[in-house]
Design a protein around this motif. Structure first.
Motif, PDB file in Angstrom:
ATOM      1  N   GLY A 110       0.885  -1.353  -0.002  1.00  0.00           N
ATOM      2  CA  GLY A 110      -0.171   0.097  -0.052  1.00  0.00           C
ATOM      3  C   GLY A 110       0.859   1.317  -0.040  1.00  0.00           C
ATOM      4  N   LYS A 111       2.118   1.137   0.593  1.00  0.00           N
ATOM      5  CA  LYS A 111       3.068   2.493   0.535  1.00  0.00           C
ATOM      6  C   LYS A 111       3.342   2.828  -0.920  1.00  0.00           C
ATOM      7  CE  LYS A 111       5.617   1.995   5.181  1.00  0.00           C
ATOM      8  NZ  LYS A 111       6.864   1.926   5.487  1.00  0.00           N
ATOM      9  N   VAL A 112       3.276   1.996  -1.965  1.00  0.00           N
ATOM     10  CA  VAL A 112       3.457   2.355  -3.399  1.00  0.00           C
ATOM     11  C   VAL A 112       2.486   3.646  -3.451  1.00  0.00           C
ATOM     12  CG1 VAL A 112       3.925   1.704  -5.670  1.00  0.00           C
ATOM     13  CG2 VAL A 112       4.571   0.256  -3.810  1.00  0.00           C
ATOM     14  N   GLY A 113       1.271   3.375  -3.164  1.00  0.00           N
ATOM     15  CA  GLY A 113       0.334   4.332  -3.647  1.00  0.00           C
ATOM     16  C   GLY A 113       0.240   5.682  -2.845  1.00  0.00           C
ATOM     17  N   PHE A 114       1.275   5.918  -1.734  1.00  0.00           N
ATOM     18  CA  PHE A 114       1.094   7.246  -1.237  1.00  0.00           C
ATOM     19  C   PHE A 114       1.330   8.558  -2.216  1.00  0.00           C
ATOM     20  CE2 PHE A 114       3.058   5.339   3.060  1.00  0.00           C
ATOM     21  CZ  PHE A 114       1.843   4.511   3.019  1.00  0.00           C
ATOM     22  N   SER A 115       2.093   8.317  -3.223  1.00  0.00           N
ATOM     23  CA  SER A 115       2.347   9.327  -4.141  1.00  0.00           C
ATOM     24  C   SER A 115       1.081   9.782  -4.694  1.00  0.00           C
ATOM     25  CB  SER A 115       3.358   9.078  -5.120  1.00  0.00           C
ATOM     26  OG  SER A 115       4.657   8.461  -4.655  1.00  0.00           O
ATOM     27  N   SER A 116       0.359   9.083  -5.228  1.00  0.00           N
ATOM     28  CA  SER A 116      -0.969   9.362  -5.871  1.00  0.00           C
ATOM     29  C   SER A 116      -2.095   9.858  -5.078  1.00  0.00           C
ATOM     30  CB  SER A 116      -1.507   8.176  -6.785  1.00  0.00           C
ATOM     31  OG  SER A 116      -1.924   7.004  -5.989  1.00  0.00           O
ATOM     32  N   ALA A 117      -1.965   9.226  -3.766  1.00  0.00           N
ATOM     33  CA  ALA A 117      -2.870   9.705  -2.820  1.00  0.00           C
ATOM     34  C   ALA A 117      -2.513  11.185  -2.311  1.00  0.00           C
ATOM     35  CB  ALA A 117      -2.800   8.843  -1.572  1.00  0.00           C
ATOM     36  N   LYS A 118      -1.302  11.590  -2.296  1.00  0.00           N
ATOM     37  CA  LYS A 118      -0.718  12.835  -1.690  1.00  0.00           C
ATOM     38  C   LYS A 118      -1.053  13.818  -2.973  1.00  0.00           C
ATOM     39  CE  LYS A 118       1.975  12.473   2.250  1.00  0.00           C
ATOM     40  NZ  LYS A 118       3.322  12.650   2.790  1.00  0.00           N
ATOM     41  N   ALA A 119      -1.052  13.236  -4.324  1.00  0.00           N
ATOM     42  CA  ALA A 119      -1.099  14.442  -5.332  1.00  0.00           C
ATOM     43  C   ALA A 119      -2.562  14.855  -5.617  1.00  0.00           C
ATOM     44  CB  ALA A 119      -0.583  13.512  -6.466  1.00  0.00           C
ATOM     45  N   ALA A 120      -3.315  13.833  -5.340  1.00  0.00           N
ATOM     46  CA  ALA A 120      -4.962  14.267  -5.844  1.00  0.00           C
ATOM     47  C   ALA A 120      -5.196  15.683  -4.964  1.00  0.00           C
ATOM     48  CB  ALA A 120      -5.810  12.991  -5.305  1.00  0.00           C
ATOM     49  N   PRO A 121      -4.916  15.833  -3.648  1.00  0.00           N
ATOM     50  CA  PRO A 121      -5.586  17.244  -3.337  1.00  0.00           C
ATOM     51  C   PRO A 121      -4.831  18.281  -3.830  1.00  0.00           C
ATOM     52  CG  PRO A 121      -4.667  15.690  -1.500  1.00  0.00           C
ATOM     53  CD  PRO A 121      -4.566  15.005  -2.744  1.00  0.00           C
ATOM     54  N   SER A 122      -3.969  18.144  -4.732  1.00  0.00           N
ATOM     55  CA  SER A 122      -3.332  19.501  -5.606  1.00  0.00           C
ATOM     56  C   SER A 122      -4.212  19.958  -6.503  1.00  0.00           C
ATOM     57  CB  SER A 122      -1.910  18.777  -6.020  1.00  0.00           C
ATOM     58  OG  SER A 122      -1.133  18.445  -5.199  1.00  0.00           O
ATOM     59  N   PHE A 123      -5.378  19.021  -6.958  1.00  0.00           N
ATOM     60  CA  PHE A 123      -6.236  19.553  -8.128  1.00  0.00           C
ATOM     61  C   PHE A 123      -7.630  19.612  -7.487  1.00  0.00           C
ATOM     62  CE2 PHE A 123      -3.154  16.035  -9.571  1.00  0.00           C
ATOM     63  CZ  PHE A 123      -2.114  16.984  -9.912  1.00  0.00           C
ATOM     64  N   ARG A 138      -5.310  27.114  -9.291  1.00  0.00           N
ATOM     65  CA  ARG A 138      -4.078  26.830  -8.932  1.00  0.00           C
ATOM     66  C   ARG A 138      -3.911  26.568  -7.285  1.00  0.00           C
ATOM     67  NH1 ARG A 138      -0.459  28.140 -13.025  1.00  0.00           N
ATOM     68  NH2 ARG A 138      -1.523  29.142 -14.803  1.00  0.00           N
ATOM     69  N   CYS A 139      -2.974  25.668  -7.103  1.00  0.00           N
ATOM     70  CA  CYS A 139      -2.816  25.276  -5.812  1.00  0.00           C
ATOM     71  C   CYS A 139      -1.475  25.662  -5.347  1.00  0.00           C
ATOM     72  CB  CYS A 139      -2.698  23.819  -5.529  1.00  0.00           C
ATOM     73  SG  CYS A 139      -2.619  22.910  -4.123  1.00  0.00           S
ATOM     74  N   LEU A 140      -1.227  26.129  -4.089  1.00  0.00           N
ATOM     75  CA  LEU A 140      -0.290  26.504  -3.397  1.00  0.00           C
ATOM     76  C   LEU A 140       0.250  25.400  -2.010  1.00  0.00           C
ATOM     77  CD1 LEU A 140       2.281  28.336  -2.799  1.00  0.00           C
ATOM     78  CD2 LEU A 140       0.824  29.840  -1.632  1.00  0.00           C
ATOM     79  N   ILE A 141       1.154  24.934  -2.199  1.00  0.00           N
ATOM     80  CA  ILE A 141       1.483  24.009  -0.798  1.00  0.00           C
ATOM     81  C   ILE A 141       2.655  24.354   0.107  1.00  0.00           C
ATOM     82  CG2 ILE A 141       1.700  21.342  -0.162  1.00  0.00           C
ATOM     83  CD1 ILE A 141       1.127  20.688  -2.959  1.00  0.00           C
ATOM     84  N   PRO A 142       2.111  24.848   1.355  1.00  0.00           N
ATOM     85  CA  PRO A 142       3.272  24.969   2.445  1.00  0.00           C
ATOM     86  C   PRO A 142       3.528  23.874   2.807  1.00  0.00           C
ATOM     87  CG  PRO A 142       1.052  26.656   2.615  1.00  0.00           C
ATOM     88  CD  PRO A 142       0.783  25.208   1.576  1.00  0.00           C
TER      89      PRO A 142
END
Length: 298
Positions: A110-123, A138-142
């Motif tokens: 399941g750890k392999v999917g962390f990247s896509s799970a963290k990416a989705a809120p950027s959109f 547009r998304c700004l991430i502190p």
């Protein structure tokens, strides 16, 4: 970020609070309870409880509820959010994801999917109830700089799936109390009492001062390795005072103990204010921040 928040965890939230107040912008906060479950060997139930406790600590910063949505992955990972995860997943190779998170062969799949799970809120299209019809906000991430590799990867795939690249504001690494080469677990937590804070700083905060007062008066402190100075650079709001402390300490006219005492004053005030605000956060308030509803934004 799970369990008690330490001082380093505060930085992105303090910046997010400033940006929301200054620009009246909507804020989405992701709680990765699934990541905690897979990475820290907590049960799903324990991870969900910890997520709500973290939500209380976050709400204590004073975010505007009309412009803030907090969610747990295990509750929200469906519909448009999940479809964006799939789009991202098609663009990221396993080796790239594993390298970004330092995933080893023996880790849960399941750890392999962390990247896509963290990416989705950027959109913004991942949140149709928040940004109805606004799929290209547009998304700004502190964030802290240790998240850089993951979000660079997200920026790399955003245009491939038809979205704007998220922008980042990164804070520098927040050092452990015992210095850059010290125990990575040595930290000050926002739940620590005044006495615990004072003891940790006096006993464990690595000093750049010299071994004797005489030598210190002669050559001054090494500011590059001094942890109290680094902590003050984050939390002392008066820039003129901070420059004065660096000048006097570096010249040997101020002692390490005096710098530590000033740091204790700053942190005690900060932590006590946060603890008082957190104590006022109820379960009902958490439910309101996590409720699906439109946000106010221009």
């Amino acid at each position: 970020m799970f369990g008690s928040m330490h001082l380093g965890d505060l930085i992105p939230f303090m910046l997010s609070k400033y940006l929301q107040d200054a620009f009246k912008v909507p804020l989405v906060i992701q709680l990765s309870d699934d990541e905690n479950c897979l990475g820290e060997k907590h049960s799903i139930k324990e991870s969900r409880i910890l997520a709500r406790e973290n939500a209380k600590s976050i709400i204590a910063f004073g975010f505007d509820i009309t412009r803030t949505f907090i969610f747990c992955n295990s509750d929200y990972m469906r519909g448009a959010f999940y479809r964006n995860m799939v789009k991202v997943s098609k663009c990221i190779e396993c080796d790239e994801a594993m390298g970004s998170y330092g995933i080893a062969g023996e880790d849960p799949i399941g750890k392999v999917g962390f990247s896509s799970a963290k990416a989705a809120p950027s959109f913004s299209s991942s949140f149709p109830h928040l940004f109805s019809g606004e799929d290209h906000c547009r998304c700004l991430i502190p964030c802290a700089i240790d998240e850089d590799a993951n979000f660079r990867m997200i920026r790399g795939v955003a245009s491939e799936i038809g979205y704007c690249k998220p922008a980042l504001i990164e804070s520098s690494i927040f050092p452990a109390l015992q210095g850059e080469n010290g125990d990575p677990n040595s930290a000050i937590y926002v739940t620590d009492s005044v006495e615990v804070n004072r003891n940790k700083i006096n006993r464990y905060a690595f000093s750049g001062g010299q071994g004797t007062v005489e030598l210190h008066r002669k050559v001054g402190a090494n500011l590059e390795v001094d942890v109290p100075i680094k902590y003050l650079s984050f939390f002392l709001e008066d820039d003129m005072e901070f420059e004065c402390i660096k000048r006097e300490y570096g010249a040997g006219r101020m002692l390490g103990g005096e710098v530590k005492q000033r740091l204790i004053q700053v942190l005690v005030d900060l932590v006590e204010r946060h603890q008082k605000a957190r104590a006022a956060v109820t379960d009902e308030m958490v439910d309101e921040f996590m409720a699906k509803r439109p946000l106010v934004f221009n």
